[in-house]
Design a protein around this motif. Structure first.
Motif, PDB file in Angstrom:
ATOM      1  N   THR A   1       1.126  -0.752   0.300  1.00 25.19           N
ATOM      2  CA  THR A   1      -0.570  -0.076   0.171  1.00 25.19           C
ATOM      3  C   THR A   1       0.914   1.132   0.036  1.00 25.19           C
ATOM      4  OG1 THR A   1      -0.234  -0.330   2.090  1.00 25.19           O
ATOM      5  CG2 THR A   1      -1.446  -1.310   1.442  1.00 25.19           C
ATOM      6  N   ASP A   2       2.052   1.056   0.981  1.00 29.26           N
ATOM      7  CA  ASP A   2       2.946   2.124   0.867  1.00 29.26           C
ATOM      8  C   ASP A   2       4.278   1.979   0.850  1.00 29.26           C
ATOM      9  OD1 ASP A   2       1.453   4.433   1.063  1.00 29.26           O
ATOM     10  OD2 ASP A   2       0.455   3.451   2.976  1.00 29.26           O
ATOM     11  N   VAL A   3       5.082   2.758   0.061  1.00 33.24           N
ATOM     12  CA  VAL A   3       6.696   2.704   0.539  1.00 33.24           C
ATOM     13  C   VAL A   3       7.407   4.062   0.248  1.00 33.24           C
ATOM     14  CG1 VAL A   3       9.363   2.279  -0.999  1.00 33.24           C
ATOM     15  CG2 VAL A   3       6.785   0.762  -1.555  1.00 33.24           C
ATOM     16  N   TYR A   4       7.785   4.188   2.025  1.00 27.50           N
ATOM     17  CA  TYR A   4       8.354   5.378   1.846  1.00 27.50           C
ATOM     18  C   TYR A   4       9.593   4.780   1.850  1.00 27.50           C
ATOM     19  CZ  TYR A   4       3.911   5.670   4.350  1.00 27.50           C
ATOM     20  OH  TYR A   4       3.020   5.400   4.633  1.00 27.50           O
ATOM     21  N   THR A   5      11.130   5.796   2.170  1.00 25.78           N
ATOM     22  CA  THR A   5      12.470   5.706   1.719  1.00 25.78           C
ATOM     23  C   THR A   5      12.380   6.011   3.635  1.00 25.78           C
ATOM     24  OG1 THR A   5      12.381   6.521  -0.289  1.00 25.78           O
ATOM     25  CG2 THR A   5      14.638   7.180   1.016  1.00 25.78           C
ATOM     26  N   ILE A   6      13.445   5.672   3.987  1.00 23.48           N
ATOM     27  CA  ILE A   6      13.286   5.812   6.227  1.00 23.48           C
ATOM     28  C   ILE A   6      15.140   6.410   5.959  1.00 23.48           C
ATOM     29  CG2 ILE A   6      11.694   4.326   7.068  1.00 23.48           C
ATOM     30  CD1 ILE A   6      13.209   2.335   7.548  1.00 23.48           C
ATOM     31  N   LYS A   7      16.127   6.245   5.264  1.00 19.08           N
ATOM     32  CA  LYS A   7      17.499   6.355   5.243  1.00 19.08           C
ATOM     33  C   LYS A   7      17.507   6.687   3.073  1.00 19.08           C
ATOM     34  CE  LYS A   7      18.888   4.029   8.689  1.00 19.08           C
ATOM     35  NZ  LYS A   7      19.707   3.395  10.076  1.00 19.08           N
ATOM     36  N   LYS A   8      18.945   7.931   3.630  1.00 20.15           N
ATOM     37  CA  LYS A   8      19.533   7.863   2.277  1.00 20.15           C
ATOM     38  C   LYS A   8      20.609   8.765   1.881  1.00 20.15           C
ATOM     39  CE  LYS A   8      18.349  11.272  -0.461  1.00 20.15           C
ATOM     40  NZ  LYS A   8      17.297  12.667  -1.044  1.00 20.15           N
ATOM     41  N   VAL A   9      21.183   8.334   1.706  1.00 22.87           N
ATOM     42  CA  VAL A   9      22.477   9.501   1.315  1.00 22.87           C
ATOM     43  C   VAL A   9      23.051   8.970   0.096  1.00 22.87           C
ATOM     44  CG1 VAL A   9      25.191   8.907   2.904  1.00 22.87           C
ATOM     45  CG2 VAL A   9      23.519   7.880   3.984  1.00 22.87           C
ATOM     46  N   LEU A  10      24.032   9.907  -0.234  1.00 21.42           N
ATOM     47  CA  LEU A  10      23.956  10.319  -1.795  1.00 21.42           C
ATOM     48  C   LEU A  10      25.703  10.189  -1.022  1.00 21.42           C
ATOM     49  CD1 LEU A  10      23.641  10.215  -4.647  1.00 21.42           C
ATOM     50  CD2 LEU A  10      23.452  12.642  -4.282  1.00 21.42           C
ATOM     51  N   GLN A  11      26.423   9.387  -2.347  1.00 24.23           N
ATOM     52  CA  GLN A  11      27.820   9.722  -2.020  1.00 24.23           C
ATOM     53  C   GLN A  11      28.777   9.514  -3.505  1.00 24.23           C
ATOM     54  OE1 GLN A  11      29.377   6.056  -0.037  1.00 24.23           O
ATOM     55  NE2 GLN A  11      28.693   6.700   1.821  1.00 24.23           N
TER      56      GLN A  11
END
Length: 140
Positions: free
Chosen positions: A130-140
């Motif tokens: 029903t839902d997808v949540y981004t809970i951590k995101k790091v761009l290197q």
């Protein structure tokens, strides 16, 4: 007892049974509609959600990302199926991220979440995401 009295009692009992069944169906459907409209408690959401492992992969333009999601399903059975499909989920994420550039990644997290949801629902047999949540995101 007269046959009229027996017939009357049978008719009344039959009518009450039909009314009881109709009331039960209505009550069950109202509960399902509330769930379909997203009126679930936070405890129900957490109970039917799955937190992915943190994934590190590269983008199209050789930058690296580290990302983690919480995926909410509509039932416990769907959540169990999703946990079993973890390797397929990782495959979807790696493929989607490998086709993104840094600018797309920065501005397109919502699109990524929608794509993951769509692709997972195509595979699911025991319910749906029903839902997808981004809970951590790091761009290197």
């Amino acid at each position: 007892m007269s046959s009229k009295l027996v017939k009357s009692m049978i008719m009344i009992l039959s009518g009450l049974t039909v009314l009881g069944i109709a009331a039960l169906i209505i009550v069950l459907n109202i509960g399902d509609q509330q769930k379909a409209e997203g009126k679930r408690s936070i405890d129900e959401i957490i109970e039917t959600s799955y937190e992915t492992k943190e994934i590190t992969t590269d983008l199209k333009d050789n930058h690296f990302v580290r990302i983690q999601f919480r995926i909410v399903t509509d039932s416990k059975d769907a959540n169990e199926e999703l946990q079993k499909r973890d390797f397929q989920l990782q495959n979807i994420l790696i493929k989607e991220l490998a086709s993104m550039e840094v600018s797309e990644f920065k501005s397109g997290i919502g699109q990524l979440e929608s794509t993951v949801k769509l692709k997972l629902n195509e595979m699911m047999t025991e319910g749906e995401v029903t839902d997808v949540y981004t809970i951590k995101k790091v761009l290197q």
